[in-house]
Design an enzyme around this catalytic site. Sequence first.
Site, PDB file in Angstrom:
ATOM      1  N   GLU A 108      -3.856  -9.552   4.038  1.00 21.75           N
ATOM      2  CA  GLU A 108      -4.634  -9.235   5.246  1.00 21.75           C
ATOM      3  C   GLU A 108      -5.792 -10.200   5.478  1.00 21.75           C
ATOM      4  O   GLU A 108      -6.200 -10.433   6.628  1.00 21.75           O
ATOM      5  CB  GLU A 108      -5.181  -7.801   5.150  1.00 21.75           C
ATOM      6  CG  GLU A 108      -4.160  -6.715   5.369  1.00 21.75           C
ATOM      7  CD  GLU A 108      -3.371  -6.345   4.121  1.00 21.75           C
ATOM      8  OE1 GLU A 108      -2.617  -5.373   4.162  1.00 21.75           O
ATOM      9  OE2 GLU A 108      -3.501  -7.067   3.096  1.00 21.75           O
ATOM     10  N   GLU A 159       0.828  -1.211   0.000  1.00 26.16           N
ATOM     11  CA  GLU A 159       0.000   0.000   0.000  1.00 26.16           C
ATOM     12  C   GLU A 159       0.862   1.261   0.000  1.00 26.16           C
ATOM     13  O   GLU A 159       0.478   2.280  -0.588  1.00 26.16           O
ATOM     14  CB  GLU A 159      -0.946  -0.029   1.202  1.00 26.16           C
ATOM     15  CG  GLU A 159      -2.057  -1.067   1.040  1.00 26.16           C
ATOM     16  CD  GLU A 159      -2.938  -1.200   2.268  1.00 26.16           C
ATOM     17  OE1 GLU A 159      -4.160  -1.013   2.139  1.00 26.16           O
ATOM     18  OE2 GLU A 159      -2.408  -1.486   3.354  1.00 26.16           O
TER      19      GLU A 159
END
Length: 693
Positions: free
Chosen positions: A128, A108
């Site tokens: 995640e 990210e």
Amino acid sequence: MTAINAVADLAIEGDIAVLTLNSPPVNALSAAVRSGILDGIALAIADSKVKGIVLICAGKTFIAGADITEFGKPPLGPSLADVQAAIEGSPKPVVAAIHGTALGGGLEVALVCHYRVAAKSAKCGLPEVNLGLLPGAGGTQRLPRIVGPAKALDMVTSGAHIGAAAAAEMGLFDVVTDDAALRADAIAFVRQVNAGQRPLRKVRDLNEKVEAARGKPELFADFRRANARRFRGFDAPEYNIRCIEAAVNLPFDEGMKVERKLFLELMNGTQSAAQRYYFFASRQVWNLPDVPADTPTIDVKKVGIVGAGTMGGGIAMNLLNAGVPVVIVETAQEALDRGVRTIRANYDNTASKGRITAADVDKRMALLTPSLDLGQLADADLVIEAVYENMDVKKDIFGKLDKLVKQGAILATNTSALDVNEIACATSRPEAVIGLHFFSPANVMKLLEVVRGDKTAKPVIRTSMELARKIGKIAALVGVCPGFVGNRMLAQRQREAQKLVLEGALPWDIDRVLYNFGFPMGPFAMSDLAGLDLGWIREKSSSATLREILCEMDRRGQKTGAGYYDYDGKRNAKPSPVVEQIIRDFAARQGKTSRVVSEQEILERCVYTMINEGAKILEEGKAIRASDIDVVWVNGYGWPVYRGGPMFYADTIGLDKVLAAMKNFEATLGADFKPARLLEDLVAQGRKFGDLK
């Protein structure tokens, strides 16, 4: 070079600033790392000589994700959103130079850089979902804008790591270069960006791929349908899908609000708490308080296996896969040939699916030596006995091994329930004897119970644990007791399931409750899969149990087309009216009165009894930690990881609730439900299993 803080420094090379992060072991996005990035970017922007910025990491990897030890704690330092805004809003081009892995928050961060240069060996991903979460720092909104919604769906719901070449093909990486040239090529790339006056590309503004999917809800419907079985019971995959839908259908800032809302729901939910707990439990299980990591180990260069059946063959494959030579011994040529053929067939099947090459198959088979001579194991460093569960047979084998095998070797038994101490007594070296309880099929199942005898030496224990790691298993050190940890607890569930069918609950009722709880299958479906005749002998059968009656009728499970269930030609199960009548008749002969059994009672009697037995195991010191029990059950018995394991689940629902149910069952159904003393003590103290140290 300017030191930004303890984990970041800034070097100016001509007109390019190189911001280097060095926070071992994986440059996780801790408060210090976030501060280092934010302050470093600010310094580079403020320096008029600097025309571009390279973000790179020292050590073995790029930023490998968030610092999950900070989860649930008060925030420290700048937020990740502040860091990303500074990078993305930089008036000077920022290029991420990626090696190792860029995972989760690391990817990210890379996605807010204007460009990405990667080493050939680099991998990236958003894992995640494996912690019951979704990428909460814009990953679900930026990823589909650069790789497209279809590929983004795959990445966020699988957590898969993507290699550099594939990532470049998707558009995720702009340049892939040799590992040794990464720093120099990233600097050169920034200069090329400036020389060509290329725009400061913001992924958030790339709308072409998401707009192309707008108005096509079938993309998401089809994806959900295709993966329904894989996602069953889990919240996180669905939440990730909703975020990608938001990326397609909403402006970027609105999509970010959806991502944040759903991220917080998952973060505050029990499933993510369970999956994060399991993440740490699966690492803690390797920590042995009285067997330190520097304990000497035995060099295992050659392994002998006694028994070429299902278990022996599966165990051999684990070792062959890791490049360890194996001698496998049988008593009859036919059994030996059959065992070797099965190993070869398993490898050929794997090769046919493209998972290994034909050369891999030949290499592994070349490490296998079949033999009818136990004497061939004389120079083995480890011998694993894998014959059927009979104490006399096992003791006979160990007595022979004791006389044959060199001193210093480990003598291991694959018993699933028998007394390892009694087996060790058949030798003159009980300190060399240990249990290595592989789970079937041994070449597939991840769990290995390492069973420590009363006299097992610490180097033998440490060697066994390290070997487990080498062959790709997750090992739990347990003590000697009937069934050890996993099977001892399973016996409680099996007993109650059998009792429940005589009280009025039918096999498919019980299986449905446990399946809906999250198990892959219930106890009766599992019995049909394994074969009801496992250990059954017709000559000794006396119609004393339902299983015996079904076997006598040739209803032996899926392989005969009938067991507790009826099966069609594709092994699809359906409730059997024949079995229902057999149960009714058998219960009547036993003097049982049929009643309606609630789903709640089924769940409590099958699951709470396991929790209670787990408490007894801890009480007796047969498991080191409650979390070790959970690791055993997640890896060996299909306990749903989103419930953490039986002991974590008990903490989640409240130990007082478990204790009250056990006391009620004890009063109405008898001593099988007597609460463990530890369970009563913890409730009295207001503590949980997780509080035990």
